[in-house]
Enzyme design. Structure first.
Site, mmCIF file in Angstrom:
data_model
loop_
_atom_site.group_PDB
_atom_site.id
_atom_site.type_symbol
_atom_site.label_atom_id
_atom_site.label_comp_id
_atom_site.label_asym_id
_atom_site.label_seq_id
_atom_site.Cartn_x
_atom_site.Cartn_y
_atom_site.Cartn_z
ATOM 1 N N TYR A 212 0.837 -1.212 0.000
ATOM 2 C CA TYR A 212 0.000 0.000 0.000
ATOM 3 C C TYR A 212 0.872 1.262 0.000
ATOM 4 C CZ TYR A 212 -2.717 3.817 1.930
ATOM 5 O OH TYR A 212 -3.269 5.054 2.149
ATOM 6 N N LYS B 120 1.512 4.328 -3.035
ATOM 7 C CA LYS B 120 1.435 5.790 -2.903
ATOM 8 C C LYS B 120 2.788 6.420 -3.240
ATOM 9 C CE LYS B 120 -2.859 6.058 -1.517
ATOM 10 N NZ LYS B 120 -3.912 6.867 -2.114
ATOM 11 N N ILE C 93 -6.994 -5.275 21.537
ATOM 12 C CA ILE C 93 -5.834 -4.387 21.400
ATOM 13 C C ILE C 93 -4.726 -5.192 20.731
ATOM 14 C CG2 ILE C 93 -4.178 -2.920 22.642
ATOM 15 C CD1 ILE C 93 -6.826 -1.921 23.455
HETATM 16 N N1 UFG Z 1 -5.874 -1.243 16.618
HETATM 17 C C1 UFG Z 1 -6.176 -2.123 17.644
HETATM 18 N N2 UFG Z 1 -7.319 -2.852 17.547
HETATM 19 C C2 UFG Z 1 -8.171 -2.758 16.484
HETATM 20 C C3 UFG Z 1 -7.856 -1.864 15.447
HETATM 21 C C4 UFG Z 1 -6.687 -1.120 15.540
HETATM 22 O O1 UFG Z 1 -5.432 -2.250 18.618
HETATM 23 O O2 UFG Z 1 -9.190 -3.482 16.467
HETATM 24 C C5 UFG Z 1 -4.652 -0.448 16.707
HETATM 25 C C6 UFG Z 1 -3.676 -0.705 15.589
HETATM 26 O O3 UFG Z 1 -2.842 -1.792 15.894
HETATM 27 C C7 UFG Z 1 -2.937 0.623 15.502
HETATM 28 C C8 UFG Z 1 -3.986 1.655 15.950
HETATM 29 O O4 UFG Z 1 -4.994 0.907 16.610
HETATM 30 O O5 UFG Z 1 -1.893 0.628 16.414
HETATM 31 C C9 UFG Z 1 -4.596 2.398 14.803
HETATM 32 O O6 UFG Z 1 -5.042 1.440 13.835
HETATM 33 P P1 UFG Z 1 -5.902 1.846 12.567
HETATM 34 O O7 UFG Z 1 -6.207 0.573 11.844
HETATM 35 O O8 UFG Z 1 -7.057 2.690 12.981
HETATM 36 O O9 UFG Z 1 -4.945 2.769 11.729
HETATM 37 P P2 UFG Z 1 -3.473 2.459 11.169
HETATM 38 O O10 UFG Z 1 -2.538 3.257 12.010
HETATM 39 O O11 UFG Z 1 -3.191 1.031 11.033
HETATM 40 O O12 UFG Z 1 -3.614 2.986 9.670
HETATM 41 C C10 UFG Z 1 -3.531 4.319 9.342
HETATM 42 C C11 UFG Z 1 -4.296 4.577 8.050
HETATM 43 C C12 UFG Z 1 -3.629 3.878 6.879
HETATM 44 C C13 UFG Z 1 -2.182 4.265 6.828
HETATM 45 C C14 UFG Z 1 -1.541 3.919 8.126
HETATM 46 C C15 UFG Z 1 -0.096 4.311 8.125
HETATM 47 O O13 UFG Z 1 -5.621 4.125 8.172
HETATM 48 O O14 UFG Z 1 -4.249 4.263 5.681
HETATM 49 O O15 UFG Z 1 -2.183 4.630 9.182
HETATM 50 O O16 UFG Z 1 0.601 3.468 8.985
HETATM 51 F F1 UFG Z 1 -1.551 3.597 5.844
#
Ligand code: UFG
Length: 325
Positions: free
Chosen positions: A141, A145, A205
């Site tokens: 991904y 980009k 988590i």
């Molecule tokens: N998390 C949990 N439990 C869940 C969902 C998420 O603990 O059920 C944690 C993840 O591990 C992470 C944090 O919450 O540490 C945030 O997770 P998100 O999925 O909400 O977001 P991300 O940081 O994974 O993703 C975001 C954007 C992506 C981008 C990425 C860059 O949504 O598009 O940041 O790292 F690519």
């Protein structure tokens, strides 16, 4: 200006469209509705249902409407999904972007704003992460980009395409009418709020052994309305040349802090369980947005996590089953 917004039925694209229209721009939305929602489409926009993979359909939009600038949101955006399905990302995201860019260039459009990502920075050497940080995409991904950023770099040099690449950290929050709804939902804040709505029992988590103060991942949550404002400022600035900006609040919150804030706002106990790490998650991602603040005077209106989650909660309460249900 008349702006072509790809992905204007999606989360960030629909909120940016709202602000573009409120700022007096005309918007043509191009969206295949595979991930977006018709109910998120602004009633004062022109909606074209179409797929960026269909090059003829993309060219037809430019033939039909005199477009002044493009904002490109339509994309596959999930890090973990991209590891499982790399061709969807280094394939479709890039090929679709090329169709769009080719149509734009051949129709004389020279203004382009790209949704880019913090996933360009898998191994940051400094925190907060500024635009000098070495780009090491963290997944197919992030690589998709990065490739689009590189293509834009060369289009700038060869045909004078002026572009802004906006690397979002964690977009969150909602406007009054438009919020975050993905199917399936994988993002932390909407999932936590679904627990508060009684639609899920608990939140898992993903990892509690990270080298962070409470052991859970730290992220920089930025309000989608502030992201939208950055798009409008970046668009205006394109006449002075191309630019890349990292976009966040410059403050990190752990997963546990997000859950705790959601408990306070919703009054729900939001049970948690500790689970294993999710592959591909870096421990800490915090943006330095000094450059966009200094160059464009961008100043987030909703920097507080409380406001971010409150607006998301208000939207979820108003749309408990999502758009149109
Ligand atoms: N998390 C949990 N439990 C869940 C969902 C998420 O603990 O059920 C944690 C993840 O591990 C992470 C944090 O919450 O540490 C945030 O997770 P998100 O999925 O909400 O977001 P991300 O940081 O994974 O993703 C975001 C954007 C992506 C981008 C990425 C860059 O949504 O598009 O940041 O790292 F690519």
């Amino acid at each position: 200006m008349r702006i072509l917004v790809t992905g204007g039925a999606g989360y960030i694209g629909s909120v940016v469209t709202e602000q573009l229209i409120e700022s007096g721009h005309e918007v043509v939305i191009f969206d295949n509705l595979s991930l977006g929602h018709m109910e998120a489409v602004h009633p004062r926009s022109t909606f074209v249902r179409g797929d960026l993979a269909d090059r003829a359909a993309v060219f037809e939009v430019f033939d039909t409407y005199p477009i002044d600038a493009v904002m490109h949101f339509a994309s596959n955006t999930l890090v973990a999904d991209s590891v499982e399905f790399p061709f969807k990302y280094v394939g479709d995201n890039v090929v679709n972007g090329l169709n769009l860019l080719r149509a734009a260039v051949e129709h004389g459009v020279r203004r382009f704003v790209l949704s880019s990502t913090a996933n360009l920075f898998d191994k940051p050497e400094r925190m907060p992460i500024d635009e000098q940080e070495r780009i090491i995409p963290g997944s197919p991904y992030g690589e998709s980009k990065h490739m689009l950023e590189r293509i834009l770099y060369w289009l700038d040099r060869t045909v004078g395409m002026r572009y802004a690449a906006l690397r979002y950290f964690n977009a969150a929050g909602a406007s009054v009418l438009r919020g975050e709804q993905h199917e399936p939902e994988t993002h932390l804040i909407p999932l936590v709020l679904q627990v508060a709505l009684g639609q899920r029992e608990k939140i898992t988590i993903f990892g509690s052994d990270y080298p962070t103060p409470d052991g859970t991942c730290v992220r920089d949550y930025i309000h989608v309305m502030d992201l939208a404002q950055a798009h409008i400022l970046a668009l205006q600035a394109l006449t002075d040349g191309s630019r890349v900006y990292n976009l966040g609040n410059g403050r990190g919150f752990s997963v546990l802090e997000v859950v705790e804030m959601a408990r306070q706002i919703t009054g729900h106990p939001i049970p948690i369980v500790m689970g294993p790490r999710r592959p591909g998650d870096p421990a800490v991602l915090i943006a330095s947005s000094d450059r966009i603040r200094a160059e464009l005077g961008w100043n987030p209106r909703f920097p507080d996590l409380r406001d971010i989650i409150q607006t998301a909660w208000d939207w979820h309460v108003a749309h408990p089953n999502g758009y149109g249900k």
